[in-house]
Design a protein around this motif. Structure first.
Motif, PDB file in Angstrom:
ATOM      1  N   VAL A  30     -15.523 -41.047 -12.256  1.00  0.00           N
ATOM      2  CA  VAL A  30     -14.100 -40.751 -12.091  1.00  0.00           C
ATOM      3  C   VAL A  30     -13.800 -40.507 -10.613  1.00  0.00           C
ATOM      4  O   VAL A  30     -14.559 -39.828  -9.924  1.00  0.00           O
ATOM      5  CB  VAL A  30     -13.696 -39.498 -12.907  1.00  0.00           C
ATOM      6  N   VAL A  31     -12.668 -41.076 -10.148  1.00  0.00           N
ATOM      7  CA  VAL A  31     -12.169 -40.832  -8.795  1.00  0.00           C
ATOM      8  C   VAL A  31     -10.794 -40.184  -8.919  1.00  0.00           C
ATOM      9  O   VAL A  31      -9.950 -40.658  -9.677  1.00  0.00           O
ATOM     10  CB  VAL A  31     -12.054 -42.153  -7.992  1.00  0.00           C
ATOM     11  N   ILE A  32     -10.567 -39.092  -8.173  1.00  0.00           N
ATOM     12  CA  ILE A  32      -9.279 -38.388  -8.209  1.00  0.00           C
ATOM     13  C   ILE A  32      -8.708 -38.327  -6.808  1.00  0.00           C
ATOM     14  O   ILE A  32      -9.430 -38.093  -5.836  1.00  0.00           O
ATOM     15  CB  ILE A  32      -9.441 -36.975  -8.800  1.00  0.00           C
ATOM     16  N   LYS A  33      -7.386 -38.524  -6.732  1.00  0.00           N
ATOM     17  CA  LYS A  33      -6.708 -38.503  -5.442  1.00  0.00           C
ATOM     18  C   LYS A  33      -5.315 -37.910  -5.619  1.00  0.00           C
ATOM     19  O   LYS A  33      -4.665 -38.129  -6.634  1.00  0.00           O
ATOM     20  CB  LYS A  33      -6.597 -39.942  -4.922  1.00  0.00           C
ATOM     21  N   MET A  34      -4.865 -37.165  -4.602  1.00  0.00           N
ATOM     22  CA  MET A  34      -3.509 -36.608  -4.594  1.00  0.00           C
ATOM     23  C   MET A  34      -2.889 -36.957  -3.248  1.00  0.00           C
ATOM     24  O   MET A  34      -3.383 -36.516  -2.207  1.00  0.00           O
ATOM     25  CB  MET A  34      -3.535 -35.101  -4.800  1.00  0.00           C
ATOM     26  N   GLY A  35      -1.809 -37.726  -3.272  1.00  0.00           N
ATOM     27  CA  GLY A  35      -1.163 -38.118  -2.023  1.00  0.00           C
ATOM     28  C   GLY A  35      -2.092 -38.933  -1.151  1.00  0.00           C
ATOM     29  O   GLY A  35      -2.830 -39.784  -1.630  1.00  0.00           O
ATOM     30  N   LYS A  36      -2.083 -38.648   0.145  1.00  0.00           N
ATOM     31  CA  LYS A  36      -2.882 -39.422   1.093  1.00  0.00           C
ATOM     32  C   LYS A  36      -4.233 -38.797   1.416  1.00  0.00           C
ATOM     33  O   LYS A  36      -4.979 -39.304   2.240  1.00  0.00           O
ATOM     34  CB  LYS A  36      -2.100 -39.618   2.389  1.00  0.00           C
ATOM     35  N   GLN A  37      -4.563 -37.675   0.758  1.00  0.00           N
ATOM     36  CA  GLN A  37      -5.833 -37.043   1.094  1.00  0.00           C
ATOM     37  C   GLN A  37      -7.016 -37.817   0.541  1.00  0.00           C
ATOM     38  O   GLN A  37      -6.870 -38.702  -0.287  1.00  0.00           O
ATOM     39  CB  GLN A  37      -5.858 -35.584   0.648  1.00  0.00           C
ATOM     40  N   GLN A  38      -8.190 -37.466   1.027  1.00  0.00           N
ATOM     41  CA  GLN A  38      -9.386 -38.194   0.632  1.00  0.00           C
ATOM     42  C   GLN A  38      -9.646 -38.082  -0.856  1.00  0.00           C
ATOM     43  O   GLN A  38      -9.220 -37.145  -1.503  1.00  0.00           O
ATOM     44  CB  GLN A  38     -10.598 -37.721   1.415  1.00  0.00           C
ATOM     45  N   LYS A  39     -10.379 -39.051  -1.362  1.00  0.00           N
ATOM     46  CA  LYS A  39     -10.711 -39.085  -2.780  1.00  0.00           C
ATOM     47  C   LYS A  39     -11.910 -38.190  -3.056  1.00  0.00           C
ATOM     48  O   LYS A  39     -12.776 -38.009  -2.207  1.00  0.00           O
ATOM     49  CB  LYS A  39     -11.091 -40.516  -3.172  1.00  0.00           C
ATOM     50  N   VAL A  40     -11.936 -37.637  -4.265  1.00  0.00           N
ATOM     51  CA  VAL A  40     -13.110 -36.910  -4.744  1.00  0.00           C
ATOM     52  C   VAL A  40     -13.585 -37.612  -6.009  1.00  0.00           C
ATOM     53  O   VAL A  40     -12.780 -38.171  -6.752  1.00  0.00           O
ATOM     54  CB  VAL A  40     -12.808 -35.418  -5.011  1.00  0.00           C
ATOM     55  N   LYS A  41     -14.914 -37.637  -6.214  1.00  0.00           N
ATOM     56  CA  LYS A  41     -15.408 -38.369  -7.382  1.00  0.00           C
ATOM     57  C   LYS A  41     -16.606 -37.710  -8.032  1.00  0.00           C
ATOM     58  O   LYS A  41     -17.317 -36.935  -7.400  1.00  0.00           O
ATOM     59  CB  LYS A  41     -15.710 -39.810  -7.030  1.00  0.00           C
ATOM     60  N   LEU A  57     -14.271 -30.858  -9.398  1.00  0.00           N
ATOM     61  CA  LEU A  57     -13.783 -31.532  -8.198  1.00  0.00           C
ATOM     62  C   LEU A  57     -12.647 -30.679  -7.646  1.00  0.00           C
ATOM     63  O   LEU A  57     -11.874 -30.112  -8.413  1.00  0.00           O
ATOM     64  CB  LEU A  57     -13.280 -32.942  -8.527  1.00  0.00           C
ATOM     65  N   THR A  58     -12.529 -30.583  -6.331  1.00  0.00           N
ATOM     66  CA  THR A  58     -11.524 -29.711  -5.736  1.00  0.00           C
ATOM     67  C   THR A  58     -10.611 -30.485  -4.802  1.00  0.00           C
ATOM     68  O   THR A  58     -11.093 -31.227  -3.937  1.00  0.00           O
ATOM     69  CB  THR A  58     -12.206 -28.555  -4.971  1.00  0.00           C
ATOM     70  N   LEU A  59      -9.303 -30.320  -4.994  1.00  0.00           N
ATOM     71  CA  LEU A  59      -8.291 -30.934  -4.138  1.00  0.00           C
ATOM     72  C   LEU A  59      -7.535 -29.849  -3.381  1.00  0.00           C
ATOM     73  O   LEU A  59      -7.266 -28.777  -3.922  1.00  0.00           O
ATOM     74  CB  LEU A  59      -7.269 -31.713  -4.981  1.00  0.00           C
ATOM     75  N   THR A  60      -7.157 -30.164  -2.151  1.00  0.00           N
ATOM     76  CA  THR A  60      -6.278 -29.309  -1.369  1.00  0.00           C
ATOM     77  C   THR A  60      -4.850 -29.644  -1.775  1.00  0.00           C
ATOM     78  O   THR A  60      -4.476 -30.816  -1.799  1.00  0.00           O
ATOM     79  CB  THR A  60      -6.460 -29.607   0.133  1.00  0.00           C
ATOM     80  N   VAL A  61      -4.036 -28.639  -2.088  1.00  0.00           N
ATOM     81  CA  VAL A  61      -2.654 -28.883  -2.512  1.00  0.00           C
ATOM     82  C   VAL A  61      -1.698 -28.413  -1.406  1.00  0.00           C
ATOM     83  O   VAL A  61      -1.683 -27.241  -1.044  1.00  0.00           O
ATOM     84  CB  VAL A  61      -2.327 -28.154  -3.836  1.00  0.00           C
ATOM     85  N   ALA A  62      -0.938 -29.381  -0.882  1.00  0.00           N
ATOM     86  CA  ALA A  62       0.104 -29.070   0.099  1.00  0.00           C
ATOM     87  C   ALA A  62       1.479 -29.249  -0.547  1.00  0.00           C
ATOM     88  O   ALA A  62       2.389 -28.471  -0.323  1.00  0.00           O
ATOM     89  CB  ALA A  62      -0.027 -29.965   1.325  1.00  0.00           C
ATOM     90  N   ASP A  63       1.609 -30.286  -1.372  1.00  0.00           N
ATOM     91  CA  ASP A  63       2.867 -30.580  -2.058  1.00  0.00           C
ATOM     92  C   ASP A  63       2.615 -30.648  -3.564  1.00  0.00           C
ATOM     93  O   ASP A  63       2.079 -31.640  -4.063  1.00  0.00           O
ATOM     94  CB  ASP A  63       3.444 -31.905  -1.554  1.00  0.00           C
ATOM     95  N   PRO A  64       2.989 -29.609  -4.313  1.00  0.00           N
ATOM     96  CA  PRO A  64       2.703 -29.580  -5.756  1.00  0.00           C
ATOM     97  C   PRO A  64       3.537 -30.582  -6.561  1.00  0.00           C
ATOM     98  O   PRO A  64       3.301 -30.746  -7.754  1.00  0.00           O
ATOM     99  CB  PRO A  64       3.038 -28.148  -6.158  1.00  0.00           C
ATOM    100  N   ASN A  65       4.490 -31.247  -5.921  1.00  0.00           N
ATOM    101  CA  ASN A  65       5.310 -32.228  -6.628  1.00  0.00           C
ATOM    102  C   ASN A  65       4.693 -33.622  -6.631  1.00  0.00           C
ATOM    103  O   ASN A  65       5.191 -34.515  -7.317  1.00  0.00           O
ATOM    104  CB  ASN A  65       6.718 -32.278  -6.029  1.00  0.00           C
ATOM    105  N   LEU A  66       3.626 -33.820  -5.863  1.00  0.00           N
ATOM    106  CA  LEU A  66       2.949 -35.118  -5.865  1.00  0.00           C
ATOM    107  C   LEU A  66       2.105 -35.253  -7.126  1.00  0.00           C
ATOM    108  O   LEU A  66       1.421 -34.300  -7.525  1.00  0.00           O
ATOM    109  CB  LEU A  66       2.025 -35.243  -4.654  1.00  0.00           C
TER     110      LEU A  66
END
Length: 166
Positions: A30-41, A57-66
């Motif tokens: 599985v690959v996960i991505k939010m906005g333009k940040q790097q992918k985590v898999k 897997l951990t994502l940095t959240v800057a815009d919760p509407n994305l």
């Protein structure tokens, strides 16, 4: 990241009835991505259309509407990896509940539900629950652009002291 709100931990539990992309099985990840940040898999699970990843897997959240985009791939050794479907999900409702700053609820208390509809990829109702002293959201996502498959996951928020917070 100066406008970071916090971190979103996504626990990828398992895939269910994923598509066959090799002779008799698949080697999914599985690959996960939010906005333009790097992918985590996740790691690759060999020869399994019902893989158990149990990975965080951990994502940095800057815009919760994305929306958050999830893609499942079949690892191939001698060619490009095959796509096994994708899904998108929103975290706006989860963030809204987090902002309520709930505390001390009995374990297993359901705070709210998110219904499946044409705009989301939920296969069934998604519950935001108080579990072990924190809020989590459980989801089963139906994969799109593929003949079959679902991915089960759980969301959890991580506050970062240096972030702008919720």
């Amino acid at each position: 990241m100066e406008n970071m709100m916090g971190l979103l931990r996504i626990h990828i539990q398992r895939g269910v009835n994923l598509a066959v992309r090799d002779m008799r099985s698949s080697d999914p990840y599985v690959v996960i991505k939010m906005g333009k940040q790097q992918k985590v898999k996740t790691r690759v699970v060999k020869k399994n259309v019902n893989p158990e990843w149990n990975e965080d897997l951990t994502l940095t959240v800057a815009d919760p509407n994305l929306p958050i985009r999830l893609c499942v791939y079949d690892r191939d050794t001698f060619s490009f990896d095959d796509k096994m479907g994708d899904a998108e999900f929103e975290i706006a409702t989860f963030i809204k509940v987090l902002k309520m700053r709930l505390e001390g609820l009995p374990d297993g208390t359901i705070i709210t539900k998110v219904q499946p509809n044409r705009q989301n990829c939920l296969a069934e109702e998604s519950y935001i629950v108080w579990s072990k002293g924190k809020l989590v959201q459980n989801m089963v996502l139906r994969l799109r652009n593929v003949e079959c498959g679902e991915v089960e996951l759980q969301l959890q928020w991580i506050d970062v002291p240096t972030s702008k917070g919720l």
